[in-house]
Design a protein around this motif. Structure first.
Motif, mmCIF file in Angstrom:
data_model
loop_
_atom_site.group_PDB
_atom_site.id
_atom_site.type_symbol
_atom_site.label_atom_id
_atom_site.label_comp_id
_atom_site.label_asym_id
_atom_site.label_seq_id
_atom_site.Cartn_x
_atom_site.Cartn_y
_atom_site.Cartn_z
ATOM 1 N N ALA A 215 0.779 -1.311 0.007
ATOM 2 C CA ALA A 215 0.012 0.207 0.027
ATOM 3 C C ALA A 215 0.943 1.325 0.114
ATOM 4 O O ALA A 215 1.946 1.098 0.443
ATOM 5 C CB ALA A 215 -0.837 -0.118 1.264
ATOM 6 N N VAL A 216 0.380 2.306 -0.499
ATOM 7 C CA VAL A 216 1.080 3.670 -0.452
ATOM 8 C C VAL A 216 0.919 4.468 0.661
ATOM 9 O O VAL A 216 0.531 5.696 0.823
ATOM 10 C CB VAL A 216 0.805 4.213 -1.852
ATOM 11 C CG1 VAL A 216 1.146 3.708 -3.024
ATOM 12 C CG2 VAL A 216 -0.734 4.653 -2.020
ATOM 13 N N ASN A 217 1.237 4.044 1.748
ATOM 14 C CA ASN A 217 1.060 4.705 3.039
ATOM 15 C C ASN A 217 2.280 4.617 3.803
ATOM 16 O O ASN A 217 3.251 4.095 3.517
ATOM 17 C CB ASN A 217 0.088 3.941 4.058
ATOM 18 C CG ASN A 217 0.033 2.585 4.066
ATOM 19 O OD1 ASN A 217 1.171 2.179 4.248
ATOM 20 N ND2 ASN A 217 -0.897 1.813 4.359
ATOM 21 N N ALA A 218 2.423 5.330 5.027
ATOM 22 C CA ALA A 218 3.679 5.517 5.948
ATOM 23 C C ALA A 218 4.109 4.318 6.605
ATOM 24 O O ALA A 218 5.363 3.995 6.473
ATOM 25 C CB ALA A 218 3.416 6.643 6.741
ATOM 26 N N PRO A 219 3.108 3.214 7.032
ATOM 27 C CA PRO A 219 3.714 2.092 7.613
ATOM 28 C C PRO A 219 4.596 1.248 6.442
ATOM 29 O O PRO A 219 5.570 0.813 6.899
ATOM 30 C CB PRO A 219 2.368 1.387 8.086
ATOM 31 C CG PRO A 219 1.427 2.363 8.353
ATOM 32 C CD PRO A 219 1.798 3.556 7.285
ATOM 33 N N GLU A 220 3.933 1.102 5.194
ATOM 34 C CA GLU A 220 4.669 0.467 4.136
ATOM 35 C C GLU A 220 5.798 1.286 3.810
ATOM 36 O O GLU A 220 6.970 0.535 3.602
ATOM 37 C CB GLU A 220 3.702 0.507 2.932
ATOM 38 C CG GLU A 220 2.682 -0.448 3.007
ATOM 39 C CD GLU A 220 2.757 -1.921 3.154
ATOM 40 O OE1 GLU A 220 4.099 -2.461 2.450
ATOM 41 O OE2 GLU A 220 2.400 -2.931 3.939
ATOM 42 N N GLY A 221 6.091 2.539 4.035
ATOM 43 C CA GLY A 221 7.234 3.311 3.537
ATOM 44 C C GLY A 221 8.384 3.062 4.698
ATOM 45 O O GLY A 221 9.434 2.612 4.553
ATOM 46 N N ARG A 222 7.713 3.073 5.924
ATOM 47 C CA ARG A 222 8.792 2.421 6.910
ATOM 48 C C ARG A 222 9.258 0.978 6.824
ATOM 49 O O ARG A 222 10.494 0.741 7.198
ATOM 50 C CB ARG A 222 8.078 2.461 8.364
ATOM 51 C CG ARG A 222 7.675 4.098 8.732
ATOM 52 C CD ARG A 222 7.420 4.121 10.172
ATOM 53 N NE ARG A 222 6.046 3.646 10.469
ATOM 54 C CZ ARG A 222 4.957 4.515 10.390
ATOM 55 N NH1 ARG A 222 5.171 5.886 10.291
ATOM 56 N NH2 ARG A 222 3.763 3.885 10.648
#
Length: 330
Positions: A215-222
């Motif tokens: 997904a393109v959200n902050a948790p996936e970025g982390r």
């Protein structure tokens, strides 16, 4: 309305004029009718009125994620565009849930809204086709459709991806990574293809890898940031293009704990989300003209609803690079 007419001692048509054409009613009568409305707690049934008139004055807007300020910008523009044409706008958030998106579309359809603006979770030709089959005009945002099927408005995501990668290359980065979601999401695919074009123009001087996230959200970025940090330093990218600003935010939150941003690794996102403007390290981004997209969308949809010589259009808006501290060395 008949109760209001009886209380005010006027004809039913006079009550209708008070509600719809008050300029045709004497001041004393206006006051008497409004007094009766207040006393009875009368509330006009706009849905019934729309059925009687044969046309609603309400547009619906379904967006993917109201937590992304890009969609907030779309909603603001759509509201302004609707109001400019005497329409009201109701907003629904599908929250990246296809089933919820379909529920809202059915709700707007059953309420006989004049038309629907849809920024879909994924390309939704079946949904749009179904609603159009009911006589409901549908305009797609952020997804292109052939003009013979309806209106659509997109940002040039290919150009946006190109601008992001070109910026990193111009800043001296040679090992790039694209962090994004599955290719079935058309905007993300176009952004990756644009980045690939910029890298191809270097004739092998720059490399590009893809790190796929769910997904393109902050948790996936982390999570993607942790993947990068687990590598040996020489195997890490020195420039990362994240397919969304929330992904970029999560990446910077993780990477900045162990690396110097942007000296060791530069990061750029996409959307110009308010969250990245206010980040401890302001994050570079590709801005999308969301407000303009919403305003144009409402105007085109109203044109189709009013049938004022309407012709379907496919509108492509230009993205813009905003360079900040996450990618530009001091």
């Amino acid at each position: 309305m008949s109760d209001v007419a009886a209380r005010a001692g006027v004809a039913l048509g006079t009550v209708s004029n008070v509600l719809n054409h008050p300029d045709k009613v004497a001041e004393a009568t206006l006051k008497r009718v409004h007094s009766a409305i207040d006393e009875l707690g009368f509330v006009r049934n706009n849905q019934a009125r729309s059925l009687a008139m044969g046309r609603s004055t309400t547009l619906g807007l379904v967006v993917t994620d109201i937590g992304n300020s890009f969609f907030v910008d779309i909603a603001r523009g759509a509201e302004e565009g609707a109001a400019a044409n005497g329409m009201t706008l109701l907003l629904a958030n599908s929250d990246n849930d296809y089933a919820k998106q379909e529920t809202y579309l059915d709700l707007f359809d059953q309420a006989r809204f004049a038309g629907i603006l849809l920024a879909p979770f994924e390309a939704a030709p079946e949904s749009a086709h179904r609603l159009r089959g009911h006589g409901r005009p549908v305009l797609l945002l952020n997804v292109a459709v052939p003009v013979d099927e309806g209106c659509s408005i997109v940002v040039d995501n290919f150009q946006g991806g190109y601008l992001a990668a070109r910026h990193l290359i111009d800043e001296g980065r040679r090992r790039l990574a694209f962090v994004g979601g599955p290719d079935r999401l058309e905007p993300l695919l176009e952004r990756r293809l644009g980045a690939e074009r910029a890298v191809a123009e270097t004739n092998g001087a720059v490399t590009l890898e893809e790190i796929i996230v769910g997904a393109v959200n902050a948790p996936e970025g982390r999570a993607a940031g942790s993947i990068i940090l687990d590598r040996a330093p020489e195997e890490r990218p020195d420039g990362v293009f994240a397919a969304s600003d929330l992904l970029a935010l999560g990446l910077v939150q993780t990477l900045s704990a162990a690396l110097r941003i942007p000296d060791d690794l530069a990061v750029i996102g996409y959307d110009n989300n308010s969250a990245v403007r206010e980040s401890a390290i302001p994050i570079s981004t590709i801005a999308q003209p969301g407000r303009e997209m919403g305003e144009i969308g409402a105007r085109l949809l109203w044109s189709e609803v009013a049938d004022e010589g309407h012709e379907h259009e496919h509108v492509v808006l230009a993205p813009a690079l905003i360079a900040r501290a996450s990618s530009v060395r001091r």
